[in-house]
Design a protein around this motif. Structure first.
Motif, PDB file in Angstrom:
ATOM      1  N   VAL A 107       1.217   8.348 -11.226  1.00 40.93           N
ATOM      2  CA  VAL A 107       1.581   7.278 -11.467  1.00 40.93           C
ATOM      3  C   VAL A 107       0.095   6.345 -11.363  1.00 40.93           C
ATOM      4  CG1 VAL A 107       3.308   6.761 -10.290  1.00 40.93           C
ATOM      5  CG2 VAL A 107       1.820   5.961  -9.558  1.00 40.93           C
ATOM      6  N   GLY A 108      -0.738   6.482 -12.567  1.00 41.55           N
ATOM      7  CA  GLY A 108      -2.009   5.015 -13.057  1.00 41.55           C
ATOM      8  C   GLY A 108      -2.490   4.049 -12.454  1.00 41.55           C
ATOM      9  N   LEU A 109      -3.035   3.552 -13.279  1.00 45.42           N
ATOM     10  CA  LEU A 109      -3.038   1.950 -12.830  1.00 45.42           C
ATOM     11  C   LEU A 109      -1.798   1.132 -13.593  1.00 45.42           C
ATOM     12  CD1 LEU A 109      -5.169   0.283 -11.119  1.00 45.42           C
ATOM     13  CD2 LEU A 109      -6.369   0.108 -13.631  1.00 45.42           C
ATOM     14  N   GLY A 110      -1.483   1.737 -14.514  1.00 47.91           N
ATOM     15  CA  GLY A 110      -0.444   0.583 -15.347  1.00 47.91           C
ATOM     16  C   GLY A 110       0.453   0.214 -14.905  1.00 47.91           C
ATOM     17  N   VAL A 111       1.406   1.354 -13.672  1.00 47.00           N
ATOM     18  CA  VAL A 111       2.371   1.525 -12.862  1.00 47.00           C
ATOM     19  C   VAL A 111       2.702   0.750 -11.390  1.00 47.00           C
ATOM     20  CG1 VAL A 111       3.810   2.372 -11.371  1.00 47.00           C
ATOM     21  CG2 VAL A 111       3.068   3.533 -13.134  1.00 47.00           C
ATOM     22  N   ILE A 112       1.330   0.424 -10.755  1.00 45.46           N
ATOM     23  CA  ILE A 112       0.750   0.320  -9.439  1.00 45.46           C
ATOM     24  C   ILE A 112      -0.453  -1.752  -9.802  1.00 45.46           C
ATOM     25  CG2 ILE A 112       0.690   2.388  -8.547  1.00 45.46           C
ATOM     26  CD1 ILE A 112      -2.192   2.159  -8.357  1.00 45.46           C
ATOM     27  N   TRP A 113      -0.737  -1.870 -11.312  1.00 43.62           N
ATOM     28  CA  TRP A 113      -1.104  -3.647 -10.727  1.00 43.62           C
ATOM     29  C   TRP A 113      -0.347  -4.441 -10.414  1.00 43.62           C
ATOM     30  CZ3 TRP A 113       0.785  -7.245 -12.961  1.00 43.62           C
ATOM     31  CH2 TRP A 113       1.802  -7.458 -14.137  1.00 43.62           C
ATOM     32  N   PRO A 114       0.690  -4.488 -10.734  1.00 47.52           N
ATOM     33  CA  PRO A 114       1.187  -5.653  -9.280  1.00 47.52           C
ATOM     34  C   PRO A 114       1.172  -5.346  -8.258  1.00 47.52           C
ATOM     35  CG  PRO A 114       2.661  -4.841 -10.937  1.00 47.52           C
ATOM     36  CD  PRO A 114       1.814  -3.553 -10.446  1.00 47.52           C
ATOM     37  N   GLN A 115       1.534  -4.332  -7.016  1.00 45.05           N
ATOM     38  CA  GLN A 115       0.196  -4.291  -6.262  1.00 45.05           C
ATOM     39  C   GLN A 115      -0.248  -4.551  -5.356  1.00 45.05           C
ATOM     40  OE1 GLN A 115       2.881  -1.693  -7.649  1.00 45.05           O
ATOM     41  NE2 GLN A 115       4.391  -2.870  -6.564  1.00 45.05           N
ATOM     42  N   ILE A 116      -1.846  -3.947  -6.625  1.00 41.51           N
ATOM     43  CA  ILE A 116      -3.056  -4.317  -6.536  1.00 41.51           C
ATOM     44  C   ILE A 116      -3.202  -5.433  -6.510  1.00 41.51           C
ATOM     45  CG2 ILE A 116      -4.908  -3.975  -7.218  1.00 41.51           C
ATOM     46  CD1 ILE A 116      -4.691  -0.840  -8.028  1.00 41.51           C
ATOM     47  N   LEU A 117      -2.826  -6.551  -7.079  1.00 39.07           N
ATOM     48  CA  LEU A 117      -2.507  -7.642  -7.077  1.00 39.07           C
ATOM     49  C   LEU A 117      -2.478  -8.529  -5.639  1.00 39.07           C
ATOM     50  CD1 LEU A 117      -1.683  -9.193 -11.012  1.00 39.07           C
ATOM     51  CD2 LEU A 117      -3.809  -8.588  -9.872  1.00 39.07           C
ATOM     52  N   ALA A 118      -0.595  -8.021  -5.475  1.00 37.40           N
ATOM     53  CA  ALA A 118      -0.409  -8.541  -4.116  1.00 37.40           C
ATOM     54  C   ALA A 118      -0.976  -8.323  -3.114  1.00 37.40           C
ATOM     55  CB  ALA A 118       0.383  -7.747  -4.280  1.00 37.40           C
ATOM     56  N   GLY A 119      -2.267  -7.408  -3.054  1.00 36.89           N
ATOM     57  CA  GLY A 119      -3.690  -6.262  -2.007  1.00 36.89           C
ATOM     58  C   GLY A 119      -4.849  -7.720  -2.496  1.00 36.89           C
ATOM     59  N   PHE A 120      -5.356  -7.756  -3.623  1.00 37.07           N
ATOM     60  CA  PHE A 120      -5.873  -8.831  -3.702  1.00 37.07           C
ATOM     61  C   PHE A 120      -5.653 -10.850  -2.791  1.00 37.07           C
ATOM     62  CE2 PHE A 120      -7.813  -6.619  -6.851  1.00 37.07           C
ATOM     63  CZ  PHE A 120      -9.212  -6.206  -6.576  1.00 37.07           C
ATOM     64  N   ALA A 121      -4.470 -10.907  -3.217  1.00 37.92           N
ATOM     65  CA  ALA A 121      -3.998 -12.100  -3.201  1.00 37.92           C
ATOM     66  C   ALA A 121      -3.586 -12.642  -1.634  1.00 37.92           C
ATOM     67  CB  ALA A 121      -1.963 -12.330  -4.043  1.00 37.92           C
ATOM     68  N   ILE A 122      -3.237 -11.300  -0.822  1.00 40.82           N
ATOM     69  CA  ILE A 122      -3.567 -10.767   0.358  1.00 40.82           C
ATOM     70  C   ILE A 122      -4.750 -11.356   0.831  1.00 40.82           C
ATOM     71  CG2 ILE A 122      -2.861 -10.353   2.687  1.00 40.82           C
ATOM     72  CD1 ILE A 122      -0.061  -8.237   1.156  1.00 40.82           C
ATOM     73  N   GLY A 123      -5.555 -10.752   0.747  1.00 36.23           N
ATOM     74  CA  GLY A 123      -7.033 -10.992   0.894  1.00 36.23           C
ATOM     75  C   GLY A 123      -7.895 -12.268   0.202  1.00 36.23           C
ATOM     76  N   ALA A 124      -7.213 -12.733  -0.476  1.00 35.61           N
ATOM     77  CA  ALA A 124      -7.580 -14.275  -0.881  1.00 35.61           C
ATOM     78  C   ALA A 124      -7.794 -14.955   0.014  1.00 35.61           C
ATOM     79  CB  ALA A 124      -7.305 -14.338  -2.458  1.00 35.61           C
ATOM     80  N   VAL A 125      -6.309 -14.864   1.373  1.00 37.14           N
ATOM     81  CA  VAL A 125      -5.882 -15.359   2.592  1.00 37.14           C
ATOM     82  C   VAL A 125      -6.250 -14.973   3.632  1.00 37.14           C
ATOM     83  CG1 VAL A 125      -3.805 -16.653   3.424  1.00 37.14           C
ATOM     84  CG2 VAL A 125      -3.903 -16.450   1.391  1.00 37.14           C
ATOM     85  N   PHE A 128       1.140  -1.326  -0.013  1.00 33.57           N
ATOM     86  CA  PHE A 128      -0.159   0.057   0.456  1.00 33.57           C
ATOM     87  C   PHE A 128       0.849   1.091   0.282  1.00 33.57           C
ATOM     88  CE2 PHE A 128      -2.363   3.078   2.133  1.00 33.57           C
ATOM     89  CZ  PHE A 128      -3.495   3.366   1.546  1.00 33.57           C
ATOM     90  N   MET A 129       2.585   1.272   0.323  1.00 29.66           N
ATOM     91  CA  MET A 129       3.290   2.643   0.541  1.00 29.66           C
ATOM     92  C   MET A 129       3.376   2.628  -0.430  1.00 29.66           C
ATOM     93  SD  MET A 129       2.820   3.466   4.282  1.00 29.66           S
ATOM     94  CE  MET A 129       3.429   4.875   3.439  1.00 29.66           C
ATOM     95  N   ILE A 130       3.926   2.000  -1.564  1.00 21.12           N
ATOM     96  CA  ILE A 130       4.284   1.882  -2.681  1.00 21.12           C
ATOM     97  C   ILE A 130       3.240   2.894  -3.529  1.00 21.12           C
ATOM     98  CG2 ILE A 130       5.390   0.926  -4.516  1.00 21.12           C
ATOM     99  CD1 ILE A 130       6.222  -1.492  -3.145  1.00 21.12           C
ATOM    100  N   ILE A 131       2.193   2.178  -3.315  1.00 25.67           N
ATOM    101  CA  ILE A 131       0.390   2.572  -4.251  1.00 25.67           C
ATOM    102  C   ILE A 131       0.922   4.465  -3.724  1.00 25.67           C
ATOM    103  CG2 ILE A 131      -1.978   2.133  -4.317  1.00 25.67           C
ATOM    104  CD1 ILE A 131      -1.139  -0.639  -4.392  1.00 25.67           C
ATOM    105  N   PHE A 132       0.999   4.251  -2.638  1.00 25.21           N
ATOM    106  CA  PHE A 132       0.233   6.102  -2.022  1.00 25.21           C
ATOM    107  C   PHE A 132       1.259   6.018  -2.638  1.00 25.21           C
ATOM    108  CE2 PHE A 132      -0.614   8.409   1.919  1.00 25.21           C
ATOM    109  CZ  PHE A 132      -1.312   8.791   1.981  1.00 25.21           C
ATOM    110  N   ARG A 133       2.057   6.278  -1.908  1.00 27.45           N
ATOM    111  CA  ARG A 133       3.039   7.375  -2.627  1.00 27.45           C
ATOM    112  C   ARG A 133       3.428   7.764  -3.466  1.00 27.45           C
ATOM    113  NH1 ARG A 133       6.942   3.976   0.856  1.00 27.45           N
ATOM    114  NH2 ARG A 133       7.651   5.243   3.245  1.00 27.45           N
ATOM    115  N   GLY A 134       3.014   6.212  -4.941  1.00 24.89           N
ATOM    116  CA  GLY A 134       3.315   6.486  -6.915  1.00 24.89           C
ATOM    117  C   GLY A 134       2.496   7.340  -6.567  1.00 24.89           C
ATOM    118  N   ILE A 135       0.740   7.775  -6.034  1.00 24.25           N
ATOM    119  CA  ILE A 135      -0.134   8.163  -6.818  1.00 24.25           C
ATOM    120  C   ILE A 135       0.256  10.023  -5.650  1.00 24.25           C
ATOM    121  CG2 ILE A 135      -2.768   8.717  -6.330  1.00 24.25           C
ATOM    122  CD1 ILE A 135      -2.766   4.897  -5.986  1.00 24.25           C
TER     123      ILE A 135
END
Length: 375
Positions: free
Chosen positions: A342-360, A330-337
């Motif tokens: 930056v837009g979704l094209g840059v932070i999508w790996p971190q968003i996917l990581a958030g979904f993966a952690i949430g799935a657990v 989240f801090m990578i996303i937050f500082r980037g935005i």
């Protein structure tokens, strides 16, 4: 289902607002903390108390002291005749550094025999930030004086250099520390509020003796997750938006990206954090245990958020371990935005990581809440 969720949500909000002091602390306590940190870190580090032991008293030493004073970094409060006196000031914390200019400094500096004088600069390393600032300023002034002397010997213009560096700083042109610390504080507080509000929700029901009554109602596990999460989300976002507005208009923190992308991406990680809070609340026997568990988790996340120490500077095993913590992504996303736009094209790996952690984490929270029915 919607009616049951709404009814339980209203009950949760009524329980929270029965303690107005708690609501004020949740909304304005973090705002006050963030404002103090922004205020403290927005000012540059200057006028550091410094002691001088000038055993030379020559022209070159006086020019050196004038150049150091002109940087604004140093405040020469003590002009002493003995290094022992200066060392005692460092030990008592009265000064950040002691500059000792040896005898015959001016004579050696201007000697055609190439004699090199040695300056002694003792720093108080107990405050490393101030010490690094003082050291950088000292090295810059001493290097400039040495370059002028060398240029005079070889008959060269001191402003001429073989290499002309042209540096450009992006996203933080003035290199303000507050541009880094305030977003870090905002991210931590957003997570901490959601975690702590969620962590006391079930523990509060257990303390009041209403948990068993709640478990025999038709409310399902998913419905309870939603109803218990909503108050934490609402209070977290209200506090977060208030802090963002104060940071932007009160302390000049830029917002270069999309508000929609920021709030949308933060909701993913906030849900994960609230689910962790619900797990803590489900296993805690009372609200004190829940708060202590939440505090322990917040302190752990602060370590892996890069707030105190950049994750990139940690040992390799800790860098890998940081990826399982939601706040790291989240801090990578937050500082980037916030700072880079930056837009979704840059932070999508971190968003996917958030979904993966949430799935657990989220199914784990559902399982823990479901287990309460059989206790």
């Amino acid at each position: 289902m919607i009616h049951r969720i709404w009814t339980l949500l209203v009950k949760e909000l009524i329980q929270i607002f029965r303690v107005p002091v708690l609501v004020l602390m949740i909304l304005f306590g973090p705002l006050t903390e963030m404002s103090l940190i922004a205020w403290a870190t927005a000012a540059p580090i200057d006028n550091l108390p410094t002691a001088i032991v000038n055993l030379d008293r020559g022209l070159a030493s006086r020019n050196l002291l004038v150049a150091l004073n002109n940087t604004g970094t140093f405040d020469f409060r003590y002009n002493l005749d003995s290094t022992d006196e200066a060392t005692a000031l460092v030990e008592r914390g009265k000064v950040v550094g002691v500059l000792t200019i040896p005898p015959a400094y001016s004579e050696r500096l201007n000697s055609p025999l190439g004699q090199t004088p040695a300056l002694s600069f003792i720093l108080d390393g107990a405050d490393p930030i101030a010490a690094r600032t003082a050291l950088a300023s000292m090295e810059g002034v001493v290097a400039a004086q040495g370059q002028r002397v060398l240029a005079r010997w070889v008959g060269q213009d001191p402003s001429v250099s073989l290499i002309q560096p042209r540096m450009r700083v992006r996203f933080n042109e003035e290199l303000k520390k507050s541009i880094y610390t305030v977003p870090s504080e905002l991210g931590l507080i957003l997570f901490a509020i959601g975690l702590m509000v969620a962590s006391i929700s079930i523990a509060r029901e257990r303390e009041l003796g209403t948990l068993e009554q709640l478990m025999v109602t038709p409310v399902g596990r998913f419905e309870m997750i939603v109803a218990k999460s909503m108050p934490a989300i609402i209070l977290s976002y209200i506090s977060f938006i208030l802090m963002m507005l104060v940071a932007m208009y009160g302390f000049g923190i830029p917002m270069r990206g999309s508000w929609l992308l920021l709030l949308g991406s933060s909701s993913i990680f906030l849900l994960v954090e609230i689910s962790i809070g619900l797990v803590i609340s489900a296993v805690a026997s009372n609200q004190i245990q829940a708060m202590m568990g939440a505090l322990l988790w917040v302190m752990t996340e602060m370590f892996f958020s890069g707030y105190g120490v950049p994750v990139e500077n940690m040992p390799l095993i800790l860098q890998k371990l940081a990826h399982i913590f939601p706040i790291y992504h989240f801090m990578i996303i937050f500082r980037g935005i916030l700072l880079k736009g930056v837009g979704l094209g840059v932070i999508w790996p971190q968003i996917l990581a958030g979904f993966a952690i949430g799935a657990v984490v989220i199914p784990t929270a559902v399982w823990f809440l479901g287990r309460q029915k059989w206790e």
